[in-house]
Design an enzyme around this catalytic site. Sequence first.
Site, PDB file in Angstrom:
ATOM      1  N   SER B 107     -18.780  13.813  12.839  1.00  0.00           N
ATOM      2  CA  SER B 107     -18.619  12.752  11.864  1.00  0.00           C
ATOM      3  C   SER B 107     -18.532  11.478  12.694  1.00  0.00           C
ATOM      4  CB  SER B 107     -17.358  12.950  11.032  1.00  0.00           C
ATOM      5  OG  SER B 107     -17.249  11.895  10.107  1.00  0.00           O
ATOM      6  N   LEU B 169     -32.691   3.166  16.485  1.00  0.00           N
ATOM      7  CA  LEU B 169     -33.084   3.897  15.279  1.00  0.00           C
ATOM      8  C   LEU B 169     -31.952   4.795  14.777  1.00  0.00           C
ATOM      9  CD1 LEU B 169     -36.725   4.866  16.309  1.00  0.00           C
ATOM     10  CD2 LEU B 169     -36.045   3.249  14.495  1.00  0.00           C
ATOM     11  N   GLU B 343      -5.300   3.258   9.507  1.00  0.00           N
ATOM     12  CA  GLU B 343      -4.914   4.667   9.458  1.00  0.00           C
ATOM     13  C   GLU B 343      -5.938   5.579  10.119  1.00  0.00           C
ATOM     14  OE1 GLU B 343      -4.990   2.570   6.911  1.00  0.00           O
ATOM     15  OE2 GLU B 343      -2.881   2.316   6.375  1.00  0.00           O
ATOM     16  N   PHE B 368      -1.821   6.704   1.735  1.00  0.00           N
ATOM     17  CA  PHE B 368      -2.707   6.072   2.709  1.00  0.00           C
ATOM     18  C   PHE B 368      -3.240   7.058   3.745  1.00  0.00           C
ATOM     19  CE2 PHE B 368       0.084   2.313   1.481  1.00  0.00           C
ATOM     20  CZ  PHE B 368      -0.702   2.059   0.370  1.00  0.00           C
ATOM     21  N   ASP B 400       5.916   0.496  -7.878  1.00  0.00           N
ATOM     22  CA  ASP B 400       4.803  -0.027  -7.089  1.00  0.00           C
ATOM     23  C   ASP B 400       3.438   0.312  -7.692  1.00  0.00           C
ATOM     24  OD1 ASP B 400       5.688  -1.629  -4.948  1.00  0.00           O
ATOM     25  OD2 ASP B 400       6.531   0.131  -3.973  1.00  0.00           O
ATOM     26  N   GLN B 404       0.091   3.254  -4.687  1.00  0.00           N
ATOM     27  CA  GLN B 404       1.036   3.617  -3.626  1.00  0.00           C
ATOM     28  C   GLN B 404       1.592   5.030  -3.770  1.00  0.00           C
ATOM     29  OE1 GLN B 404       1.615   0.545  -1.665  1.00  0.00           O
ATOM     30  NE2 GLN B 404       0.002   0.007  -3.093  1.00  0.00           N
ATOM     31  N   ARG B 450      10.605   9.244  -1.205  1.00  0.00           N
ATOM     32  CA  ARG B 450      11.300   7.995  -0.914  1.00  0.00           C
ATOM     33  C   ARG B 450      12.764   8.033  -1.320  1.00  0.00           C
ATOM     34  NH1 ARG B 450      10.041   2.387  -3.818  1.00  0.00           N
ATOM     35  NH2 ARG B 450      10.985   3.550  -5.493  1.00  0.00           N
TER      36      ARG B 450
END
Lengths: 593, 593
Positions: B107, B169, B343, B368, B400, B404, B450
């Site tokens: 990749s 190319l 990230e 994220f 949020d 998020q 959280r």
Amino acid sequence: MPPIKDLTLMANKLRIASLDSTTAAGSGHPTSCLSCAEIISALFFSVMGPGDEFILSKGHAAPILWAAYAEAGFIDAAELKNLRKIGSVLEGHPTARMPLVKIATGSLGQGLSAGVGVALAQRLRRSGGRTYVLLGDGECAEGSIWEAAASAAHYGLSSLCAIVDANRLGQSGPTMHQHDLEHFTRKFDAFGWEALAVDGHAMEDLLAAFERAAGCHRPCAIIAKTFKGKGVSFLENKDGWHGKPLNAAQLQEARSEIGAADVRLPSRIASVPVGHTAAGFEPDPYRLGEMVSTREAFGRALVKLGHSDSAVVALDADVMNSTMTESFFREFPERSFQNFIAEQNMAGMAVGLSALGYKPFVATFASFLTRAHDVIRMAQYSASNITFAGSHAGISIGADGPSQMGLEDIPMFLSMPEALVLYPSDAVSAERLVDAAARHTGISYLRLTRDKTPVLYDGSDTFPPGGLKVLRADEGDRVLIIAAGITVHEALKAHERAKERGIHTRIIDLYSIKPLDRDALASHAQACHGNVIVVEDHYCGAIGDRVSAAVGKLCSLCVKEIPRSGQREELLALYGIDATAIVAAVEKILQVC
Amino acid sequence: MPPIKDLTLMANKLRIASLDSTTAAGSGHPTSCLSCAEIISALFFSVMGPGDEFILSKGHAAPILWAAYAEAGFIDAAELKNLRKIGSVLEGHPTARMPLVKIATGSLGQGLSAGVGVALAQRLRRSGGRTYVLLGDGECAEGSIWEAAASAAHYGLSSLCAIVDANRLGQSGPTMHQHDLEHFTRKFDAFGWEALAVDGHAMEDLLAAFERAAGCHRPCAIIAKTFKGKGVSFLENKDGWHGKPLNAAQLQEARSEIGAADVRLPSRIASVPVGHTAAGFEPDPYRLGEMVSTREAFGRALVKLGHSDSAVVALDADVMNSTMTESFFREFPERSFQNFIAEQNMAGMAVGLSALGYKPFVATFASFLTRAHDVIRMAQYSASNITFAGSHAGISIGADGPSQMGLEDIPMFLSMPEALVLYPSDAVSAERLVDAAARHTGISYLRLTRDKTPVLYDGSDTFPPGGLKVLRADEGDRVLIIAAGITVHEALKAHERAKERGIHTRIIDLYSIKPLDRDALASHAQACHGNVIVVEDHYCGAIGDRVSAAVGKLCSLCVKEIPRSGQREELLALYGIDATAIVAAVEKILQVC
């Protein structure tokens, strides 16, 4: 043009509104609003007119965006106090729930790609509008910003203006380049942009920069030196205040420090609703048994769709001769966008194009769509209307090895509540599913296979999303085999072999993974005495688990370990998803699975 | 140093081997090998010594890498003919199945981030080695390259040398900048690098450039002007030859055109095996009922782990005060890497650090981590040893908004065959699962919450991966409720409320989503008469489907539509994953689910 003094007062008014609403919400990012107050004031009350578009890439500054929309007359001022509350469209970060928001943000570094798409859409429409994207300095560390920058220069988008709110402070500390603006100007310049450094709190300088930007023959970046928390002594340029609202006493102090803000100004921005079209096309006369890959059928269908629907645009990332979008690129060069190898920007551009009413088809290898996962998930919050086509899906691609195989794509799209996940097994179904995706408002995913497979269906077959096809069924069926894409062909072989052994199997082509026809699956499973086998060319945990949730316990044949290079047949055998493995599972399930 | 003439002969020898092996394989990318033959020859037979590391970012040029390893004595030359065959470690793109490959590629755009990680590891080790990353020009469109470039400059990695094989190319046509090398030099320069443009087929110039690079005080990029298909008239600089092997007649013609290639040269490169450590740490004395978030417990455990295991390093992307890696950053600054908001580069750096024996903990918001999906999936092909920690998972983060929320993270890691997916519900389990992740060789995912939650376990509890915790159980249980993370606490409330209504429920804390204790789940489901409810703070299709595959049909409570901003309790209620919803499901399942 309003007097500079009034625009400065407006900046303060927006500051106060941002502080008020975040204190009322008990959360939010007031200091990130304070740094861009002059920029927003200038844009909304002087620079921008009808036909211009604004994208708040630094989405955490939503409170000042809502405040500006309120001042511009699009939101009742009282509604600002409902920021972040569950009934309000004024969310913590902008989403399309608020009708003026065309581009949802909140995952940083995505607004500029969307801006490239919006500016291209304006150009296609010959609308004459300009596109303004407000970036944070922190998010300029995201590579997607530089993919977008390169792309904007490549397409010569002089109507695109990026403003970097260089407020020096990120969430956890200073940004990489802090107030060394030259880092930004040199980067944008190297990427083919005009770049101007200005004092982002000096209204006159800002207005002059916007005027210069409007005259540029290249995309223009205005690097605005600002201070986080500007205007409030205990916030300004102070670390530790990211994402923290003021308490009541602090708010009072801040308001008095900010001082005069008594102003009302007209805004020339306008909200232009975007309509979506949906045109069909004539089917190709594929012959039963003809060998055609689903990616070829996709490519042909896309061209026909392009003829019938002028809103259709195609994006590809240097693999158009693999995804077969190349015919569309030849036929409709002005509606085709080569993204080179930059999948995030490709997806973000599609979000922008969709926002202005275009219907993007975004194609690359299924494996490389993972590169744009964050952009794709954000697209649903912009209410985007995009079809993603992932080719070369699964181990059946063979010798290129696992990096190219696309073994993670299905759950990525399954986890989007409103997305279609469609997986054709032959040319006819591929073509009809392109049509279905084009008619769907929202995100669609088409999983495409590299190798040629025989045509299974004729022109009279229909493939509504949420359906399935029963390819073999009999009253004496003892095992249900559910397959999709290339494994349908393995399942059909397994059906014959099992029949030779006296075992009747029912074969389902599950071309619609989402929505899933749960009732039909459950009833077929019951008819087969609960003996169910799912076989998929994907890592475990995709179709099998989803079907299992519908019909109960089953045998799941999927790619259970990391695959390797080899030939298609070898790989299907090695990882147990070929006809032989299916027959073995059939025999086993009749004992115990 | 070998004579330049011999190095040039070696380049031709590598060309011929690349053509031979791809023709034998019937697939592969020979023309992409031919353009970098002088670069590879110079690096492997003159420039690199023991302790230096090489990363082939343009992984489709694998055949020339295998050829170079064969010439250097690490592979039997006869094995080259097994390229891309199912028994061979010489895959179509480099993977760690071939023991000399530390960084799997294929990749595009990922090698430079890994190179930053490798160079940092060399610095930490004080090994004095240099790191060389060979990039294609096409992949320089990937933003991750520029994330890595910024990061290398930030860390002052003068030991890092990137070589851009600018062969003009791509797959589907010319690259964005073709042979306009100044675009590349200006970009690298703007990102804080030395940048040299050279003729990539002129051995003397290349060697001089490498010598200059070695003396740089900044990371150095050598932009090598090359020709795709170099050395064969019908391939050289010709479009339409990407990824196409020659047939036998073409091969013969090509070999005769390339001409003299009779040379043997020693290589100073060495294969240094990397060992992994695994040290434990003393548990914290958490008290039952104490309110501690799992992210806080993670942060504390990470510091203790840092003391006991010097191979542990931490990476964060400007959210260390949210993920709680900040204590580790304070305590171990030299083993902590601030990635700002990038990230992909963070994950790629972790791959590089892991390749040299470090044990990276990579933290950001769960949402994220989708940004790095492609890098994370590729990490498994490098056999990386990395723990990803995703904080702020689920709608319970509240105001949020959806951008998020981290509602897509579980399937992303579930689809990696060898990864652990761990989801603690309290501080004690969080701490023990940090330990488990550190001891696991491979990829681990820790899903963190959280909000503070009460401590449920005491120090004697153990949390082996693949286990589960039965929190409430009785002989008369009629419904099994399976929860994880924050929903465990909702399930415990639901248990009490259902009990008041005379319904006994069994509660499972499914802290290990992968591996999954299928047998225990099935047996608990059976004990509860098959009445099973799964409740998860995630979009549908993650834990519910996985458990369903283990135990059969069940009620799945999950986030079924796109959520919005609000307070935690409101959101849990609105999307039906709170105690009230669970009780309703309990009552419903006893009728029919």
